[in-house]
Scaffold this motif. Structure first.
Motif, short mmCIF file in Angstrom:
data_model
loop_
_atom_site.label_atom_id
_atom_site.label_comp_id
_atom_site.label_asym_id
_atom_site.label_seq_id
_atom_site.Cartn_x
_atom_site.Cartn_y
_atom_site.Cartn_z
N ASP A 125 86.44 197.15 55.82
CA ASP A 125 85.99 198.18 54.90
C ASP A 125 85.40 197.46 53.70
OD1 ASP A 125 85.76 200.28 53.18
OD2 ASP A 125 87.91 200.41 52.75
N GLY A 126 84.15 197.74 53.41
CA GLY A 126 83.49 197.06 52.31
C GLY A 126 84.10 197.37 50.96
N GLY A 127 84.75 198.49 50.85
CA GLY A 127 85.38 198.84 49.58
C GLY A 127 84.50 199.75 48.74
N LEU A 128 85.11 200.30 47.72
CA LEU A 128 84.48 201.34 46.91
C LEU A 128 83.21 200.86 46.20
CD1 LEU A 128 85.17 204.27 45.91
CD2 LEU A 128 86.13 203.18 43.90
N ILE A 129 83.32 199.75 45.48
CA ILE A 129 82.22 199.32 44.62
C ILE A 129 80.99 198.85 45.41
CG2 ILE A 129 81.59 197.76 42.72
CD1 ILE A 129 83.57 199.90 41.90
N PRO A 130 81.16 197.96 46.41
CA PRO A 130 79.97 197.58 47.19
C PRO A 130 79.30 198.79 47.86
CG PRO A 130 81.74 196.03 47.58
CD PRO A 130 82.33 197.16 46.79
N THR A 131 80.09 199.72 48.35
CA THR A 131 79.51 200.90 48.98
C THR A 131 78.74 201.73 47.95
OG1 THR A 131 81.41 200.92 50.45
CG2 THR A 131 80.01 202.85 50.51
N PHE A 133 77.27 200.66 45.26
CA PHE A 133 75.99 200.01 44.95
C PHE A 133 74.99 200.13 46.09
CE2 PHE A 133 78.32 197.65 41.55
CZ PHE A 133 77.55 198.15 40.51
N LEU A 134 75.51 200.10 47.32
CA LEU A 134 74.62 200.28 48.47
C LEU A 134 73.93 201.64 48.41
CD1 LEU A 134 73.58 199.41 51.32
CD2 LEU A 134 75.50 200.72 52.23
N ILE B 45 76.58 195.95 55.46
CA ILE B 45 75.97 195.47 54.21
C ILE B 45 76.97 195.51 53.04
CG2 ILE B 45 74.18 195.98 52.48
CD1 ILE B 45 72.22 196.37 54.68
N PRO B 46 77.82 196.55 52.93
CA PRO B 46 78.82 196.49 51.85
C PRO B 46 79.69 195.25 51.90
CG PRO B 46 78.72 198.70 52.72
CD PRO B 46 77.85 197.86 53.61
N ILE B 47 79.86 194.67 53.09
CA ILE B 47 80.68 193.45 53.16
C ILE B 47 79.93 192.28 52.50
CG2 ILE B 47 81.72 191.80 54.77
CD1 ILE B 47 82.20 194.35 56.52
N GLY B 49 78.29 192.75 50.00
CA GLY B 49 78.57 193.08 48.60
C GLY B 49 79.83 192.43 48.07
N TRP B 50 80.64 191.85 48.94
CA TRP B 50 81.84 191.15 48.50
C TRP B 50 81.51 189.97 47.58
CZ3 TRP B 50 86.00 190.77 52.99
CH2 TRP B 50 86.45 192.06 53.26
N LEU B 52 79.96 190.10 45.06
CA LEU B 52 80.14 190.59 43.69
C LEU B 52 81.42 190.07 43.06
CD1 LEU B 52 77.92 192.82 44.25
CD2 LEU B 52 79.45 194.41 43.13
N TYR B 57 79.34 190.30 37.69
CA TYR B 57 78.17 191.10 38.05
C TYR B 57 77.74 192.04 36.95
CZ TYR B 57 75.27 194.45 40.56
OH TYR B 57 74.25 195.25 40.96
N PRO B 59 74.65 195.01 36.64
CA PRO B 59 73.55 195.66 37.35
C PRO B 59 72.22 195.40 36.63
CG PRO B 59 75.26 197.26 36.77
CD PRO B 59 75.62 195.98 36.10
N GLY B 277 86.49 199.90 38.05
CA GLY B 277 85.13 199.72 38.52
C GLY B 277 84.16 200.69 37.89
N TYR B 283 82.76 195.88 37.47
CA TYR B 283 82.42 195.98 38.89
C TYR B 283 83.00 194.85 39.71
CZ TYR B 283 79.09 199.29 36.96
OH TYR B 283 78.52 200.33 36.29
N ALA B 286 86.78 195.13 40.20
CA ALA B 286 87.12 196.20 41.15
C ALA B 286 86.78 195.80 42.58
CB ALA B 286 86.40 197.49 40.78
N THR B 287 85.69 195.03 42.74
CA THR B 287 85.36 194.55 44.08
C THR B 287 86.45 193.62 44.60
OG1 THR B 287 83.04 194.67 43.47
CG2 THR B 287 83.56 193.47 45.47
N GLY B 290 89.18 195.60 45.93
CA GLY B 290 88.83 196.12 47.26
C GLY B 290 88.97 195.07 48.33
#
Lengths: 302, 317
Positions: A125-131, A133-134, B45-47, B49-50, B52, B57, B59, B277, B283, B286-287, B290
């Protein structure tokens, strides 16, 4: 008959007593909150504030419904809720069935790889924040399609439908192929109609999840009231009620100021609760035989 | 010299046959590939994002312009007392839900199975599914009304029974919060959870019961010696499987029922992530939260799987 009587021992009697009392207790505990809310929603708001409303309204009125349903915000939110539920259910069910069909074809060379890609998403699960931003990056914030697109095909639904398709007689598909039907034709004309029970289950799950969802509105679309949903509106009323004290005085003073009819936060919550619950309560009993079966299928997984 | 030639022949043939087969199966490919791309975009793709979590980070800055901070965010995380509070709350509420959820569902399944009046059985079952289908927003509303101090039925009943003198504000008592969450979870899911056990009970060989009856076993003893042992495997499987989700379960319930007074007992991982977050715009921190949750969950799931396998149960993954 006499033989059966003989088996009614004292233990049996106590057991029956326990069984039926517990079940009746469960039914009451389950239904009471709903019935109480229903009664409050049909009761005069100020009168409800005095307490003592249990299973039936004391001062019957339709005013609560009138005043809520004529608010354009609630009306619009209902429209968005219905739209997202209908679109998600249609798209989700069809897409999931289509992918499930391709992944049920034993000869498909990418079957193992594609199945793995889906199954893995159940565990990471990518988690709340990365999702978040996606979605932002894809332009899906302040956008209606954030309700439909992200959950189009999910691993759990996929596995349930694929398990069902695997149980269909292979000979039907073979026969169609021998007649020269292409894969897509086989899927639409043969597999889809045979899958009706499992599709009904998945459609119900998707519809309920969409109808009940508020977190996506809260996270992605809360700045745009045009995209608000009923559940999110109800959630907002609940949150204000959480922090609000003295609502009774407020309502009473409003009444004293000359308006004949008043609505209180409690009445608003009750009425909206009924509005969002009724569609579900009406639909699910008819699909019961499907989802009970579907759930046991889902439990099997692989 | 023989083997290399053979190998040299076999390998290209295999490769060619893969692409040739794929070409033949292009319709299957076209039917599935858009959705594979879809799942990669929305779940994989959110992975990415890890990354971050290893930056500070902000924006608007490009990926390479971000300040890289290594493991600083994780160091902060493990030094934050709130983190341990969140971990405690999440585990406590998950365990309460798991234990009482399973116990109540198993008991309900056993009870429903003893009902001989078909219409009563069916009606009770249908009603018991209703709370599962409503949202937590609605359920939280109902719970709030039940427990309210002005006219909530729980306070009224307790006062009628002379157990309390005046209404108690249940949702304002920190120590009670976990149990309110547990009770409302059981209320909502007990009927739904029973489905799977009822299915297991339905598949028990009726000859077993007949044999037991002939041997003089009463209904209680049949439940104890036949029904329970027969559904034991599924109980073990579900118990282990749910243990894999100890950190990822629940959030809506806590978020919707909490208030300032009980927040120290209500804060679970997603609330923590939201507060830091989105509200405080930390951000990267919070990442990191997660990532911690995801990785520990993954380990738990695989441990659960391994355990289930060791115990000789059906594989879950």
């Amino acid at each position: 008959m006499k033989k059966r009587r003989k088996h009614w021992t004292k233990g049996d009697l106590i057991l029956n007593l326990v069984v039926y009392t517990t079940l009746i207790f469960l039914v009451i505990v389950t239904l009471y909150p709903f019935l109480n809310t229903l009664a409050v929603s049909f009761n005069d708001a100020l009168d409800s504030a005095k307490g003592g409303i249990y299973l039936q309204p004391r001062k019957f009125t339709l005013y609560n419904y009138q005043s809520l349903l004529t608010r354009s915000q609630i009306f619009h939110a209902s429209f968005i809720s219905v739209l997202r539920t209908v679109l998600s259910t249609l798209f989700c069910t069809f897409s999931t069935a289509m992918v499930a069909y391709t992944l049920s074809r034993k000869e498909f060379v990418l079957r193992k790889l594609f199945s793995f890609i889906y199954v893995l998403t159940m565990y990471i699960d990518g988690g709340l924040i990365p999702t978040y931003f996606l979605m932002k990056g894809l332009g899906l914030t302040n956008n209606f399609w954030v309700y439909v697109l992200p959950g189009l095909v999910t691993a759990f639904n996929l596995i349930v439908i694929r398990t069902y398709i695997n149980g269909l007689p292979e000979s039907l598909i073979e026969a169609a192929r021998a007649d020269g039907a292409g894969e897509f034709t086989i899927f639409v004309k043969i597999v889809l109609p045979l899958c009706k029970p499992v599709l009904a289950t998945i459609a119900l799950f998707v519809a309920v999840a969409n109808w009940n969802s508020w977190f996506d509105t809260f996270l992605y679309n809360s700045s745009n009231p045009k995209l608000s949903t009923l559940q999110y509106e109800l959630m907002k009323v609940l949150q204000t009620a959480n922090s609000m004290t003295g609502s009774l005085e407020q309502a009473l003073s409003q009444a004293a100021a000359g308006t004949v009819n008043t609505i209180t936060p409690r009445a608003i919550r009750a009425t909206m609760t009924v509005i969002v619950t009724v569609p579900i309560a009406v639909v699910y009993p008819f699909l019961q035989k499907y989802f009970v079966h579907g759930l046991t299928l889902g439990g099997i997984k692989e | 010299m023989k083997t290399p030639v053979l190998a040299g022949k076999v390998i290209p043939m295999k490769k060619k046959s893969f692409w040739a087969t794929l070409k033949k199966q292009k319709v299957l490919l076209f039917m599935s590939i858009p959705f594979i791309i879809h799942i990669i975009v929305f779940k994989y793709i959110p992975i990415w994002g890890w990354t971050l979590a290893f930056q500070n980070y902000w924006p608007g800055k490009g990926f390479l312009q971000q300040v890289w901070v290594g493991l600083d965010n994780f160091r902060w995380l493990f030094n934050d007392p709130v983190f341990y509070q969140v971990l405690r709350n999440t585990l406590a509420m998950s365990i309460i839900q798991l234990v009482f959820g399973m116990l109540s569902s198993i008991t309900l399944a056993l009870i429903i199975n003893e009902v001989r009046i078909v219409i009563f059985k069916k009606t009770a079952q249908t009603i018991s599914y209703l709370p599962h289908f409503i949202s937590w927003v609605v359920a939280a509303n109902l719970v709030r009304d039940l427990l309210s101090t002005d006219g909530g039925i729980v306070n009224e009943v307790l006062m009628k029974l002379k157990l309390i003198e005046e209404p108690i504000m249940f949702l304002g008592i920190p120590k009670l919060f976990w149990w309110i969450i547990g009770a409302s979870y059981v209320w909502k899911e007990v009927g739904w959870g029973a489905i799977i056990y009822l299915a297991a009970i339905a598949s028990i060989d009726p000859n077993l019961y007949e044999a037991a009856t002939i041997d003089g076993a009463g209904r209680l003893r049949r439940i104890w010696h036949i029904t329970l042992p027969s559904i034991q495997p599924i109980i073990v499987i579900l118990l282990i499987m749910n243990m894999g989700y100890l950190l990822s379960s629940g959030f809506e319930q806590q978020y919707l029922l909490q208030n300032g007074r009980v927040i120290d007992y209500a804060r679970v991982f997603t609330i923590y992530e939201l507060d830091y977050g989105i509200k405080m715009m930390r951000y990267s921190f919070a990442t990191a939260v997660g990532i911690f949750r995801s990785v520990v969950s993954l380990v738990l799931v695989f441990a659960a799987n391994y355990l289930a396998k060791r115990l000789g149960q059906e594989r879950l993954l």
